[in-house]
Scaffold this active site. Structure first.
Site, mmCIF file in Angstrom:
data_model
loop_
_atom_site.group_PDB
_atom_site.id
_atom_site.type_symbol
_atom_site.label_atom_id
_atom_site.label_comp_id
_atom_site.label_asym_id
_atom_site.label_seq_id
_atom_site.Cartn_x
_atom_site.Cartn_y
_atom_site.Cartn_z
ATOM 1 N N HIS A 60 0.758 -1.227 -0.014
ATOM 2 C CA HIS A 60 0.033 -0.088 0.060
ATOM 3 C C HIS A 60 0.821 1.331 0.118
ATOM 4 C CE1 HIS A 60 -3.104 3.135 0.910
ATOM 5 N NE2 HIS A 60 -2.388 3.187 2.267
ATOM 6 N N HIS A 85 3.665 7.257 5.239
ATOM 7 C CA HIS A 85 2.185 7.778 5.676
ATOM 8 C C HIS A 85 1.532 7.173 6.681
ATOM 9 C CE1 HIS A 85 0.023 5.172 2.635
ATOM 10 N NE2 HIS A 85 -0.828 5.844 3.469
ATOM 11 N N GLU A 89 0.580 5.927 12.461
ATOM 12 C CA GLU A 89 -0.654 5.610 12.866
ATOM 13 C C GLU A 89 -0.696 3.975 13.274
ATOM 14 O OE1 GLU A 89 -3.955 6.247 10.337
ATOM 15 O OE2 GLU A 89 -5.490 6.175 11.938
ATOM 16 N N ASP A 90 -0.170 2.954 12.587
ATOM 17 C CA ASP A 90 -0.235 1.617 12.390
ATOM 18 C C ASP A 90 0.907 0.997 12.936
ATOM 19 O OD1 ASP A 90 -2.510 2.104 11.298
ATOM 20 O OD2 ASP A 90 -1.967 1.674 9.291
ATOM 21 N N ASP A 151 -3.406 8.393 -1.339
ATOM 22 C CA ASP A 151 -3.798 7.456 -0.403
ATOM 23 C C ASP A 151 -5.189 6.769 -0.745
ATOM 24 O OD1 ASP A 151 -3.687 5.521 1.754
ATOM 25 O OD2 ASP A 151 -4.209 7.377 3.150
ATOM 26 N N ASP A 271 -22.739 13.167 -27.277
ATOM 27 C CA ASP A 271 -21.176 13.609 -26.990
ATOM 28 C C ASP A 271 -20.574 12.668 -25.747
ATOM 29 O OD1 ASP A 271 -23.072 14.716 -25.359
ATOM 30 O OD2 ASP A 271 -21.965 16.646 -25.018
HETATM 31 MN MN MN Z 1 -2.921 4.462 3.701
#
Ligand code: MN
Length: 734
Positions: A60, A85, A89-90, A151, A271
């Site tokens: 990712h 990124h 957080e993880d 992201d 169109d």
């Molecule tokens: Mn992410």
């Protein structure tokens, strides 16, 4: 499941190398080293973690970094940040770790990204608050928002592996916030992809239906485009142009919008594609070259003059430049043709990232993006802006199309379409907006609410005495004007209320009433207000004056009856109001359980007379008003102000008269009016105060105001009139 560790490692390395190759900028060896460090760090932080699809998590961040590098065209700092990124957080690593290893700049961007992730897991108002944070970080460094968009793009591309309810939620917020944001930043390719994917997960059937139909008609479309472009290509070549021609189907999402807006079927949309001619051109020849191509095309196909868009002379606010025309193609179909240079095409695809690349040094001149960011910052710094209001205001700006208007000196201003002269005034300066009296548009005087059109030249007229008004909010649409007006109204009210609070405190002290919460609450109720702020405001503007404050004071001390007795005893009746005579005799009302004699007035709305079932109502300014119990207002008064209702009872006293009116209808004949008035005045000796008779088409319609003793007296009169020849109905009207 057995995982082939070796194979996976190889795959990760392949992806990493592809990332390095895809960078549009050529990377120095120092930059490559930095990217490698970030890659290793992210590998370690996410090791053993897998995505919902079962893939290693590191796929990712690598994919996001690739979008950042290849599709948005950002440089090495952004690639490093994209790789990192999700680390804070993880994983167990902290922002301090990132700062120590990659420096302050990277840490700042990662901080922004961490803050805005998980934005939509909360309730609505929190979403708005978080969206605001997201834009705050944007004003620090626009790379935060670009990486966030990358992201989101990758998450949308891999949404397949999410459970269905999450797919819908993520897809809806993508359509709600991210695709408009991408549009505003000029990232057309990403915007289009986000919209198409958004549709795919919010309306799967519609989406696959359009995809299917586009496939079925692909061949036909290809042939048509060939047919259309062949003659044009020949001439372009002979004129020495280096060019590419693309025949692109319009996005699925935009076809969907057309289906809805035009209410037509797929086959009826002509169109479904646009033809794009992209030429090589030197910067100084760009404009002339594009118009030359235009001239060649319109030699073959007739253009629709209403559909010419020159975004080259006047680029859109997000930087988009192109020349658009719609021409009548073979078979009588309108075909949209977009003419642009390679530089313009790149800007159109990747937006501002490309701008930076092509930006020539223009000292002192802010780019349009920075201008936009500074507008947003201005809004964000306004402490009063409510978060939910704010998101609505921003969305308004994101979705609207634009108009271009000019100042008297010829400077160009960009506004959303439907903007008013007042919006323009606030766009010039918030002080100009706040003092705006009116405007001159193209030399003609117009009101503040005047809706501007592209090309208008606008001069704002101001006055030092002018102040923002409540109703201004009805005719501004820009976020800037709305928030300025709102906060100035709020400020004004606050200022008056705080003055009013001091005044009230002084006044209460003077009449020896303590300035306590209890007193304040009592007063709020007594004056039928909502909050203490309203009370202070009313005092501040002077509508709650000494008289009314004393009214409250005497209720407090002497009870409500004594207050009304003192206050209204010598009150004379208001002109025109039905009122008891003052000779001290006749039937009068007494109030309450003690049957007190109080001064009162008979209300105009139902006009009671003696014998009617009535009650008294304590008004703030006009003493006791008497209503009939079946008065249309009675229910409202009784339910809202039960504590101000007084029982009332008629007591006998001779000689008092009351005015009331009766309506008489019937078939007209000669002498009828005469017969009726004779009964009233001669036979029953009743005074007539007013008489109004209409007769048309043989219909008699009379309204007569008579003075009677009481209800029985009136009833007797009505019975007598009913017996007059031709009279069909007699009614009391109040
Ligand atoms: Mn992410």
């Amino acid at each position: 499941m057995q995982i082939d560790q070796e194979k996976e490692k190889k795959e990760i390395l392949n992806k990493y190398r592809a990332l390095l190759r895809s960078s549009k900028e050529s990377l120095s060896s120092a930059e490559k080293k930095e990217i490698r460090r970030a890659f290793n760090f992210a590998m370690d932080a996410h090791k053993d973690v897998r995505r919902k699809s079962g893939e290693p998590y590191i796929y990712h961040p690598i994919a996001v970094a690739q979008i950042v590098a290849k599709e948005i065209g950002l440089g090495s700092t952004s690639i490093v940040c994209a790789l990192l990124h999700d680390v804070v957080e993880d994983s167990d690593y902290t922002l301090e770790d990132i700062e120590r290893m990659f420096g302050e700049k990277v840490a700042l961007i990662i901080d922004g990204l961490t803050k805005i992730s998980g934005v939509f897991d909360q309730n609505v108002s929190l979403q708005a608050e978080n969206f605001r944070k997201m834009l705050l970080t944007l004003s620090d460094d626009v790379r935060v928002i670009l990486i966030k968009l990358a992201d989101r793009t990758h998450n949308m591309r891999t949404l397949e592996s999410m459970p269905e309810h999450k797919q819908r939620k993520i897809a809806s917020e993508t359509l709600y916030i991210y695709s408009p944001l991408a549009h505003r930043l000029g990232l057309y390719a990403i915007k289009t992809e986000l919209e198409d994917l958004g549709l795919k997960y919010t309306e799967p059937e519609v989406y696959s239906d359009i995809v299917q139909k586009l496939k079925e008609t692909e061949n036909e479309r290809y042939k048509y485009i060939q047919h259309f472009t062949t003659p044009v290509k020949k001439v372009l070549k002979s004129e020495g142009f280096n060019f590419t021609v693309k025949g692109r189907p319009k996005s699925i999402y935009s076809i969907r919008k057309k289906l809805i807006r035009q209410g037509v079927s797929f086959d009826e949309i002509y169109d479904k594609f646009a033809i794009r001619i992209i030429i090589d051109s030197k910067t100084e020849n760009e404009k002339a070259d594009c118009w030359k191509v235009y001239s060649i095309i319109t030699d073959y196909y007739r253009p629709n003059p209403d559909r010419l868009r020159d975004w080259i002379s006047t680029p859109r606010a997000n930087g988009y430049e192109s020349l658009h025309t719609t021409v009548m193609g073979p078979g009588g179909h309108w075909v949209e043709v977009q003419i642009r240079t390679n530089r313009m095409d790149e800007i159109a695809e990747v937006g501002y990232a490309a701008h930076w690349k092509y930006k020539t040094e223009e000292p002192g001149k802010e780019s349009r993006l920075e201008e936009w960011i500074s507008q947003i910052r201005e809004l964000l710094e306004n402490p009063d802006a409510n978060a939910v209001d704010f998101i609505d205001d921003i969305k308004l700006n994101l979705f609207s199309d634009e108009i271009f208007v000019f100042t008297p000196k010829g400077d160009l201003k960009t506004l959303p379409s439907n903007a008013s002269a007042l919006d323009f005034a606030f766009e010039i300066h918030s002080e100009v907006g706040a003092r705006c009296l009116g405007a001159k548009v193209n030399g003609r005087l117009v009101p503040l609410s005047y809706i501007l059109n592209s090309g208008d030249q606008v001069e704002i007229l101001t006055s030092q005495k002018q102040r923002p008004k409540e109703d201004w909010l009805n005719f501004v649409i820009t976020a800037k004007a709305r928030s300025k007006i709102k906060s100035s109204l709020k400020d004004e009210r606050k200022k008056i209320a705080s003055e009013g609070k001091e005044i009230l405190e002084r006044k209460l002290k003077h009449i020896k009433i303590p300035f306590t919460d209890k007193t304040i609450n009592e007063m709020v109720r007594f004056f039928e207000l909502k909050t203490s702020q309203d009370l202070f405001y009313e005092v501040g503007v002077g509508s709650l004056d000494n008289k009314r404050i004393k009214a409250y004071a005497s209720e407090r001390s002497g009870g409500i009856y004594s207050y009304f007795r003192n206050r209204f005893n010598r009150r004379t009746s208001v002109k025109g109001e039905v009122s008891p005579t003052k000779d001290g005799s006749g039937r009068i009302l007494v109030f309450g359980d003690g049957e007190e004699k109080l001064d009162y007035k008979l209300s105009k709305c139902c006009g009671p007379i003696p014998g009617d079932n009535v009650f008294g109502f304590l008004t703030i300014n006009e003493g006791i008003k008497v209503h009939k119990v079946d008065c249309p207002n009675a229910i409202r008064l009784q339910s809202n102000y039960a504590y101000r209702i007084l029982k009332a009872k008629w007591v006998t006293a001779e000689g008092r008269d009351f005015a009331t009116s009766i309506r008489i209808e019937g078939i007209d004949r000669s002498g009828m009016a005469n017969d009726i008035t004779r009964i009233i005045s001669a036979s029953m000796k009743i005074n007539i105060k007013a008489i109004n008779i209409n007769s048309s088409d043989d219909i008699f319609d009379g309204l007569i105001v008579v003075v009677v003793r009481d209800k029985n007296h009136l009833q007797h009169l009505i019975e007598r009139i009913k017996k007059v020849e031709g009279v069909k109905g007699v009614k009391r009207t109040n």
